[in-house]
Scaffold this motif. Structure first.
Motif, mmCIF file in Angstrom:
data_model
loop_
_atom_site.group_PDB
_atom_site.id
_atom_site.type_symbol
_atom_site.label_atom_id
_atom_site.label_comp_id
_atom_site.label_asym_id
_atom_site.label_seq_id
_atom_site.Cartn_x
_atom_site.Cartn_y
_atom_site.Cartn_z
ATOM 1 N N SER A 136 0.833 -1.208 0.000
ATOM 2 C CA SER A 136 0.000 0.000 0.000
ATOM 3 C C SER A 136 0.864 1.253 0.000
ATOM 4 C CB SER A 136 -0.947 0.002 1.200
ATOM 5 O OG SER A 136 -0.237 -0.051 2.422
ATOM 6 N N ALA A 137 1.989 1.224 0.739
ATOM 7 C CA ALA A 137 2.896 2.379 0.734
ATOM 8 C C ALA A 137 3.482 2.605 -0.654
ATOM 9 C CB ALA A 137 4.009 2.173 1.759
ATOM 10 N N ALA A 138 3.819 1.519 -1.330
ATOM 11 C CA ALA A 138 4.385 1.642 -2.681
ATOM 12 C C ALA A 138 3.376 2.247 -3.649
ATOM 13 C CB ALA A 138 4.837 0.269 -3.178
ATOM 14 N N GLN A 139 2.084 2.040 -3.396
ATOM 15 C CA GLN A 139 1.025 2.576 -4.268
ATOM 16 C C GLN A 139 0.489 3.914 -3.763
ATOM 17 O OE1 GLN A 139 0.133 1.421 -7.135
ATOM 18 N NE2 GLN A 139 1.119 -0.591 -7.125
ATOM 19 N N LEU A 140 1.142 4.476 -2.736
ATOM 20 C CA LEU A 140 0.742 5.769 -2.155
ATOM 21 C C LEU A 140 -0.686 5.737 -1.621
ATOM 22 C CD1 LEU A 140 2.317 8.213 -4.793
ATOM 23 C CD2 LEU A 140 3.326 7.311 -2.694
ATOM 24 N N ILE A 141 -1.059 4.591 -1.054
ATOM 25 C CA ILE A 141 -2.371 4.444 -0.414
ATOM 26 C C ILE A 141 -2.203 4.734 1.073
ATOM 27 C CG2 ILE A 141 -4.223 2.832 0.153
ATOM 28 C CD1 ILE A 141 -3.410 1.250 -2.390
ATOM 29 N N GLU A 142 -2.983 5.679 1.583
ATOM 30 C CA GLU A 142 -2.965 5.973 3.008
ATOM 31 C C GLU A 142 -3.821 4.932 3.721
ATOM 32 O OE1 GLU A 142 -4.331 9.480 6.126
ATOM 33 O OE2 GLU A 142 -4.129 9.947 3.993
ATOM 34 N N SER A 143 -3.191 4.109 4.526
ATOM 35 C CA SER A 143 -3.890 2.971 5.134
ATOM 36 C C SER A 143 -3.847 3.051 6.646
ATOM 37 C CB SER A 143 -3.245 1.655 4.675
ATOM 38 O OG SER A 143 -3.858 0.557 5.299
ATOM 39 N N ARG A 144 -4.991 2.882 7.268
ATOM 40 C CA ARG A 144 -5.090 2.807 8.713
ATOM 41 C C ARG A 144 -5.446 1.383 9.097
ATOM 42 N NH1 ARG A 144 -8.773 4.264 12.293
ATOM 43 N NH2 ARG A 144 -10.262 4.941 10.715
ATOM 44 N N GLU A 145 -4.904 0.903 10.220
ATOM 45 C CA GLU A 145 -5.059 -0.504 10.600
ATOM 46 C C GLU A 145 -5.968 -0.674 11.810
ATOM 47 O OE1 GLU A 145 -1.055 -1.669 11.286
ATOM 48 O OE2 GLU A 145 -0.434 -1.177 9.228
ATOM 49 N N ILE A 146 -6.777 -1.703 11.765
ATOM 50 C CA ILE A 146 -7.562 -2.132 12.917
ATOM 51 C C ILE A 146 -7.090 -3.532 13.283
ATOM 52 C CG2 ILE A 146 -9.852 -2.815 13.734
ATOM 53 C CD1 ILE A 146 -11.036 -0.592 12.103
ATOM 54 N N GLN A 147 -6.524 -3.653 14.480
ATOM 55 C CA GLN A 147 -5.980 -4.940 14.912
ATOM 56 C C GLN A 147 -7.058 -5.779 15.583
ATOM 57 O OE1 GLN A 147 -2.799 -6.415 14.551
ATOM 58 N NE2 GLN A 147 -4.132 -8.087 15.206
ATOM 59 N N CYS A 148 -7.331 -6.959 15.022
ATOM 60 C CA CYS A 148 -8.314 -7.875 15.596
ATOM 61 C C CYS A 148 -7.608 -8.969 16.397
ATOM 62 C CB CYS A 148 -9.172 -8.498 14.495
ATOM 63 S SG CYS A 148 -10.254 -7.308 13.648
#
Length: 359
Positions: A217-229
């Motif tokens: 996702s970083a390589a595609q310049l996608i801003e990603s937020r994580e939810i840890q389950c």
């Protein structure tokens, strides 16, 4: 055996070669020997063959069995491949998160009492991988696992003695390649804001998929937020997605345009929460899963997901067993990383993933 040899007009060594599926026998001779075997009702004694050859022609397989349902097809494929090579598969299932070192070693000792020729270990968690590596074995072993977790592959290798490492092979699913495909498709559809649901990190699949998604996702310049389950369950993902949507509603923050989950069960929980909040998939938010569980093609909308080739994984594991036993050549892998041969996972595009919504 001597009676079979006499009836077929061959030596008892030739009968032995036919019984052990040797290629050094002509088809004509093989047919004649088999006919004599059938007429006389001869059945080889496995115990006698073991004593004579020092081989039981049995493979011991230990697998995590509580929440590790996906690769059951891999076990089935291992069994079919073993059967084609005149081998028998003995299987034991353990709790992949609670299995102790002592329990694992006791299982291995039980298999060794059956004089197994090699082991296959399906180790989805760090606990199982550690136990499989720490157990001292004289037989070859094939580890089926993911490349990353709290226990790195280099540390796992360090748990084995040098001779054990020489008799060990590792195979897994190319989850890094799968996440590159997911991130690439998501980016081509215009998405730049994502929410990622991670699985429980004691599972190596969850850790590997999370790291793969972060990098891709970083390589595609996608801003990603994580939810840890803490689990793979749809109910937890449903509750966490509800909380996320309520938080977004109260703060006025912008919603992500795509949700990516670490498995399909989580995607099912997410889509329920979105539906209950009046959010359409994919018109308002797109959704991607992982595993291609049975039935997700019949969800509404049908789920875009990743399909690991567990049949190929099972075949590769068995080929590595044969190689370590000196009965096969090098296994060809499409990709490899951290000393593991990796099997392709296919991205299956369905209607849950669409273009980024127009503002």
């Amino acid at each position: 055996m001597f009676e079979v040899a006499k009836m077929a007009g061959v030596s008892h060594q030739t009968v032995s070669r036919v019984i052990n599926h040797s290629s050094d026998v002509s088809e004509t001779t093989r047919t004649r020997v088999q006919q004599a075997i059938d007429v006389l009702g001869y059945r080889p004694s496995n115990s006698a063959r073991t004593l004579a050859s020092q081989r039981s022609r049995t493979i011991g397989l230990i697998a995590g069995g509580r929440d590790f349902l996906g690769p059951l097809s891999a076990i089935s494929t291992v069994q079919e491949t073993a059967r084609r090579h005149g081998l028998f598969l003995a299987v034991s299932m353990v709790h992949e998160a609670l299995c102790t070192q002592q329990e694992f070693e006791n299982l291995c000792r039980t298999f060794e009492e059956q004089n197994v020729d090699a082991f296959i270990f399906l180790t989805p968690t760090d606990v199982m991988l550690s136990a499989a590596c720490r157990t001292r074995l004289s037989e070859p072993r094939v580890l089926v696992t993911s490349t990353h977790g709290n226990l790195s592959m280099s540390r796992a290798g360090g748990l084995m003695d040098p001779e054990g490492r020489k008799r060990t092979a590792i195979v897994g699913v190319d989850q890094w390649g799968a996440m590159r495909e997911v991130a690439g498709l998501v980016a081509r559809l215009g998405h730049r804001s994502a929410l990622y649901f991670s699985g429980p990190l004691q599972w190596r699949d969850a850790a590997t998929r999370l790291l793969g998604w972060r990098k891709a996702s970083a390589a595609q310049l996608i801003e990603s937020r994580e939810i840890q389950c803490d689990s793979w369950d749809s109910s937890e993902a449903y509750a966490r997605m509800n909380h996320e949507l309520e938080s977004i509603g109260s703060s006025g923050a912008r919603k992500p345009t795509v949700v990516v989950t670490a498995n399909d069960a989580q995607a099912i929980g997410v889509v329920r929460a979105l539906h209950e909040h009046g959010i359409r998939v994919p018109q308002d938010i797109s959704l991607v899963g992982f595993d291609d569980m049975a039935g997700v093609s019949d969800l509404w909308p049908p789920l875009t997901t990743v399909r690991p080739d567990f049949d190929d994984l099972g075949t590769a594991a068995m080929r590595e067993v044969l190689r370590l036993l000196g009965a096969g050549g090098e296994t060809a892998f499409v990709a490899s990383a951290h000393g593991a041969g990796l099997i392709h996972a296919e991205l299956i595009q369905r209607h849950s993933l669409g273009p980024v919504p127009r503002v």
